[in-house]
Structures are given as C-alpha cells and as structure tokens.
Enzyme design. Structure first.
Site, short mmCIF file in Angstrom:
data_model
loop_
_atom_site.label_atom_id
_atom_site.label_comp_id
_atom_site.label_asym_id
_atom_site.label_seq_id
_atom_site.Cartn_x
_atom_site.Cartn_y
_atom_site.Cartn_z
N HIS A 153 -3.17 2.25 12.34
CA HIS A 153 -2.61 1.56 11.15
C HIS A 153 -3.08 0.11 11.22
CE1 HIS A 153 0.01 0.73 7.87
NE2 HIS A 153 1.18 0.76 8.46
N HIS A 202 -9.73 6.92 6.11
CA HIS A 202 -8.45 6.64 5.48
C HIS A 202 -7.78 7.94 5.09
CE1 HIS A 202 -5.46 4.83 2.83
NE2 HIS A 202 -5.67 3.74 3.55
N MET A 204 -13.12 2.48 14.90
CA MET A 204 -12.01 1.71 14.32
C MET A 204 -12.46 0.96 13.06
SD MET A 204 -9.27 2.29 15.92
CE MET A 204 -9.46 3.91 16.58
N GLY A 205 -11.57 1.00 12.06
CA GLY A 205 -11.89 0.36 10.79
C GLY A 205 -12.59 1.30 9.82
N PHE A 206 -12.69 2.57 10.18
CA PHE A 206 -13.31 3.57 9.30
C PHE A 206 -12.33 4.70 9.02
CE2 PHE A 206 -16.93 1.34 10.89
CZ PHE A 206 -17.79 1.30 9.80
N ASP A 221 -9.65 -2.91 7.12
CA ASP A 221 -9.56 -3.53 8.44
C ASP A 221 -10.93 -3.82 9.05
OD1 ASP A 221 -6.72 -3.60 8.65
OD2 ASP A 221 -6.78 -1.42 8.83
N HIS A 257 0.82 -1.21 0.00
CA HIS A 257 0.00 0.00 0.00
C HIS A 257 0.86 1.26 0.00
CE1 HIS A 257 -4.15 1.67 1.27
NE2 HIS A 257 -4.16 1.28 0.02
N ARG A 269 2.11 -8.31 4.58
CA ARG A 269 2.76 -7.02 4.27
C ARG A 269 4.29 -7.14 4.24
NH1 ARG A 269 0.84 -1.76 4.33
NH2 ARG A 269 -1.02 -2.73 3.42
N ARG A 295 15.85 12.46 5.26
CA ARG A 295 16.12 13.34 6.40
C ARG A 295 15.43 14.68 6.13
NH1 ARG A 295 16.61 17.26 9.93
NH2 ARG A 295 18.35 17.08 11.39
N LYS A 353 -12.94 8.02 17.63
CA LYS A 353 -12.67 7.47 16.31
C LYS A 353 -13.25 6.05 16.27
CE LYS A 353 -10.14 10.46 13.96
NZ LYS A 353 -8.70 10.60 14.00
C1 LIG Z 1 -7.12 6.30 9.20
C2 LIG Z 1 -7.07 7.62 9.94
C3 LIG Z 1 -5.93 7.57 10.96
C4 LIG Z 1 -6.82 8.75 8.93
O1 LIG Z 1 -6.60 9.89 9.67
P1 LIG Z 1 -6.44 11.34 9.01
O2 LIG Z 1 -6.17 11.27 7.57
O3 LIG Z 1 -5.47 12.05 9.87
O4 LIG Z 1 -7.89 11.93 9.15
P2 LIG Z 1 -8.42 12.77 10.36
O5 LIG Z 1 -8.19 12.04 11.65
O6 LIG Z 1 -7.85 14.14 10.25
O7 LIG Z 1 -9.97 12.77 10.05
C5 LIG Z 1 -10.64 13.74 9.25
C6 LIG Z 1 -12.03 13.95 9.86
O8 LIG Z 1 -12.75 12.72 9.77
C7 LIG Z 1 -13.06 12.23 11.07
N1 LIG Z 1 -12.75 10.81 11.11
C8 LIG Z 1 -11.81 10.17 10.39
N2 LIG Z 1 -11.81 8.87 10.69
C9 LIG Z 1 -12.77 8.70 11.61
C10 LIG Z 1 -13.22 7.58 12.31
N3 LIG Z 1 -12.69 6.39 12.10
N4 LIG Z 1 -14.23 7.73 13.18
C11 LIG Z 1 -14.78 8.95 13.41
N5 LIG Z 1 -14.38 10.05 12.77
C12 LIG Z 1 -13.38 9.93 11.88
C13 LIG Z 1 -12.13 12.97 12.01
O9 LIG Z 1 -12.67 13.07 13.32
C14 LIG Z 1 -12.01 14.30 11.34
O10 LIG Z 1 -13.15 15.04 11.60
P3 LIG Z 1 -13.06 16.63 11.89
O11 LIG Z 1 -12.47 17.21 10.63
O12 LIG Z 1 -14.46 17.01 12.17
O13 LIG Z 1 -12.14 16.76 13.06
C15 LIG Z 1 -8.42 7.90 10.66
O14 LIG Z 1 -9.46 7.85 9.70
C16 LIG Z 1 -8.67 6.94 11.79
O15 LIG Z 1 -8.21 7.17 12.92
N6 LIG Z 1 -9.41 5.80 11.53
C17 LIG Z 1 -9.62 4.81 12.54
C18 LIG Z 1 -8.45 3.85 12.62
C19 LIG Z 1 -8.35 2.97 11.40
O16 LIG Z 1 -9.31 2.37 10.97
N7 LIG Z 1 -7.12 2.86 10.87
C20 LIG Z 1 -6.83 2.01 9.72
C21 LIG Z 1 -6.50 2.83 8.52
S1 LIG Z 1 -6.32 1.83 7.07
#
Ligand SMILES: CC(C)(COP(=O)(O)OP(=O)(O)OC[C@H]1O[C@@H](n2cnc3c(N)ncnc32)[C@H](O)[C@@H]1OP(=O)(O)O)[C@@H](O)C(=O)NCCC(=O)NCCS
Length: 384
Positions: A226, A272, A268-270, A325, A191, A350, A369, A266
């Site tokens: 992650h 990206h 989990m599993g939602f 996930d 990925h 992976r 760096r 947050k």
């Molecule tokens: C994957 C992830 C880390 C991406 O993070 P990111 O690109 O930094 O996105 P952000 O955390 O800035 O989220 C953007 C917005 O969507 C919301 N959001 C994103 N993922 C969310 C989730 N899983 N549940 C609830 N809200 C979520 C955030 O709260 C944020 O809202 P805001 O703008 O009102 O504050 C994040 O979506 C997440 O924590 N997901 C849950 C963990 C997960 O499933 N990880 C596996 C990834 S493959």
C-alpha cells in the site's frame, strides 16, 4: 459433504459500501465530481482538502477561513512534543521507523484533543482539521529529532506543502518545489476503499472515534503493498543502481529485471488492484518529477532515465504499469526528502480522505462485519 461458500480472495471486485467522496474507474479518478487531472492542474491542496472534508468547492471566504483554521492548529501539544523529542533515538536505534512514530504521535494527540470522544459531525470536522494541520508538524519535528537538530516551528505564512518542507529542512522551499509537493498531495488525498481507508471505516463503524480510525489507517498504509510502496520503489531503484553501477546500461537493467521475474519478485511501485491499464496519477507526477530532476542536474536525470527503462521493460514484458508510488519515489528523492519520510508525507495528504470517510461512516453508520468461509478441522471432541 458441503463445500465452503466461495469468496473473493482479498475482497477483489467486492462492492463493500457506498460513498459520495470518490469514484475510482479504469479510466478516471474523481473526487466529489472533479477529475484528478483537473484538480492537479487547477486546485491547491488546501482547496482539495476542503472539497473532500466539507463536500463542495470553497469560495474565497470559505477558503481563507479554512486556511486560517489550519494555520491556527499547526503547533503541537506538550505530550506530543515530548514524545517527538525521543523519536530520533527510536529511529536511529532502528527500533522504529517514521511511520511508527507518526502512528504513535497521532494516538497521543487523541489524549489531548478536547473532542476526542465526540463523533458528532461538527466535532469530527474540528478533529479532521486539527490532524490535517498537525501531521506536517509531527513529521517536521520527527525529522529534526532524527538529525539531532532543534525543532523548527511552523510558519503561519506558508501553505500546507511549503510549511511541511520548511519544517523538515529549516529552509523555505522554492516555488517550484512547493508546487511539486502540492500536486503530489493532491494526487495522494483520496482513493475510495483502499486498504487504509477501509480499515478506518471498519474501526469507526463500531462507533469508535476518528483518532482511532486514523491510527489504524496509518498502520495499514505503512505496508509495502500500500503506501509503503513509495519508499520501497525508491529502495528498489537504489538496489538496481548498486547492482548495475553508475551508468544506465540497458542490458544490465534488463538482466536485473529478468532475475527479479525469475524469482517471482514483486516490483515495487508497479501494479494495482483496480487500474489494470495504468494509474492516471502516475504520468502527472512523473512529468513534474522529471522536470524537477532536469533542474537539479545529471544525477537526478539519470535516476528518471533508469526508472523509465524499468517501466518500459515492465510494460513491454509483463503489461504491468507503474502506480503513483513509482514516480513519487523518484520525485521525493529529487527533492532531497529522506526516503523513510515518503510514506509519512503520504499521510499528510491522505488524512483528508480518511477523515472524509470516517465522517461519512459516522453519518450513516452500520457495523461492518462480514462472514468468512471456515476451512479448519471438522468437529472433534476434546477428550478423544
Ligand atoms: C498493488 C498490488 C498489491 C495489487 O495486487 P493484486 O491485485 O492482488 O494483484 P496480484 O498480486 O494478484 O497480481 C496479479 C498478477 O500480476 C503480477 N504482478 C502484480 N503486480 C506486480 C508487480 N508489482 N511486480 C511483478 N508482478 C506483479 C502478479 O505476480 C500476478 O501474476 P500471476 O497472475 O502470474 O501470479 C500488486 O500489484 C503489488 O504487489 N504491487 C507492488 C506494490 C505496490 O506498488 N503497491 C502500491 C499499490 S498503489
């Protein structure tokens, strides 16, 4: 007064390098020119592993040799076996989780790999194949140790996926279970510059070795944001089940979700970092997992029904879609895999993407760096 230079928090949108291995777009995920749905439908995990590590689709002879090389490397050296004998106690005493055990086992493997200090392409490929072959055995032995059982030796006649399931459980999986596992490994294999792969490239960009890069990558993958999300997604569904009771009452599920939204949790599993309109891997695995659940019975169908209701509420109210996930958690649960092994199984796949990136880094290296914007105190004197 000068203001700090702007930066992208979390490096969002930053192009941090070039790769020939994988292309992640909003509408597609491509491994070396092949789209993920095509690979999931038509290629085995071993074929995808060869594609990623060597760079091209294998012909029949190349595939047979590659599979034979992997089978020959499945057993573990004595120091790794000795460590794994202690792993059950470490996990059962709750001082370690399986991802920690796997990280340490890979690090010990480095000490006995004859190519450890050699970063030449041929040595790197040999190390990649050894790690790919041995990681399922590490996971299997660890699970046996956790359950207080004798280690199950790897079987030469089974595929990577079937052998992994066999060593964990002691019984040969059905062809259907093998297929579901195989597709999940295809989906998880690569990925681009995700956090763990980027970690592995930063480590090996110093000309450190592959085992160091993979050890660091495992540490990065463990986190819930992650790879750890596949375990966390299943834990979240179990929490919802505990709170709402045995029936899938939509009003209660909605209430649970609204409370989570109000607490700004947050789910989990939602979500990206790249895919804002959905992760193409998720529906592929969801469909297979749901089919497996229908074959296993009502308890598992109810889990998928619950997951689908959660997904609908997220999509309708937040426009946030499941990543791979989310269905992975439900699918591995349906297959009877212990939750703490979901992320180690992610590693069993992976490792191919990490190793391909490490080889690409070593082949055309420049130290990684970046700079950082300083936001600390202004200059001051120690004696003031
Ligand atoms: C994957 C992830 C880390 C991406 O993070 P990111 O690109 O930094 O996105 P952000 O955390 O800035 O989220 C953007 C917005 O969507 C919301 N959001 C994103 N993922 C969310 C989730 N899983 N549940 C609830 N809200 C979520 C955030 O709260 C944020 O809202 P805001 O703008 O009102 O504050 C994040 O979506 C997440 O924590 N997901 C849950 C963990 C997960 O499933 N990880 C596996 C990834 S493959």
């Amino acid at each position: 007064m000068t203001s700090a230079p702007t930066h992208a928090k979390g490096l969002e949108g930053v192009i941090a390098g070039e790769t020939e291995i994988c292309n992640v777009e909003q509408t597609s995920l491509i491994y070396r020119g092949y789209e993920i749905a095509d690979l999931a439908a038509n290629a085995t995990f071993e074929e995808v592993a060869y594609l990623l590590l060597v760079g091209s689709k294998p012909n029949a002879d190349e595939l047979a040799k590659f599979k034979a090389d992997l089978v020959a490397e499945r057993s573990l050296p004595a120091p790794v076996v000795e460590f794994l004998k202690t792993s059950g106690d470490l996990v059962n005493n709750q001082s370690a989780v399986p991802m920690d055990i796997l990280r340490t086992a890979v690090s010990i493997q480095a000490h006995v790999d004859p190519d450890c200090q050699d970063n030449a392409p041929e040595a790197n490929l040999r190390k990649a194949k050894r790690l790919l072959a041995k990681i399922p055995t590490i996971i299997g032995h660890m699970q046996n140790s956790i359950e207080g059982k004798d280690f199950v030796a790897p079987r030469d006649d089974l595929s990577h996926s079937a052998n992994l399931l066999y060593m964990m459980t002691g019984s040969e999986p059905t062809p259907e279970a093998e297929k579901v596992m195989d597709v999940s490994l295809v989906l998880y294999a690569e990925h681009d510059y995700n956090a763990s792969t980027f970690t592995s490239r930063v480590i090996t960009g110093t000309l450190a070795d592959m085992h160091g890069g993979v050890t660091g990558a495992i540490a990065a993958l463990k986190g819930k944001l992650h790879g750890g999300a596949n375990e966390a997604a299943m834990d979240m569904l179990s929490d919802i089940r505990n709170d709402i009771g045995p029936e899938n009452d939509t009003a209660k599920i909605t209430e649970w979700m609204h409370k989570a939204f109000a607490e700004k949790r947050k789910l989990m599993g939602f979500g990206h970092r790249v895919y804002k309109n959905g992760d193409h891997r998720a529906p592929i695995l969801h469909a297979l997992g749901r089919k497996a659940a229908e074959a296993r019975g009502e308890e598992f169908v109810k889990l998928f029904d619950l997951g689908e209701t959660v997904q609908k509420i997220m999509e309708d109210e937040k426009t946030i879609y499941p990543n791979v996930d989310f269905p992975c958690g439900m699918t591995y649960f349906t297959m009877g895999i212990p939750v703490p092994q979901y992320t180690p199984i992610f590693v069993a796949s992976r490792i191919t993407g990490w190793a391909a990136h490490i080889m690409e880094q070593h082949a055309n290296n420049r130290l990684i760096r970046p700079r950082v914007a300083y936001t600390g105190p202004a200059l001051r004197n120690w004696n003031d």
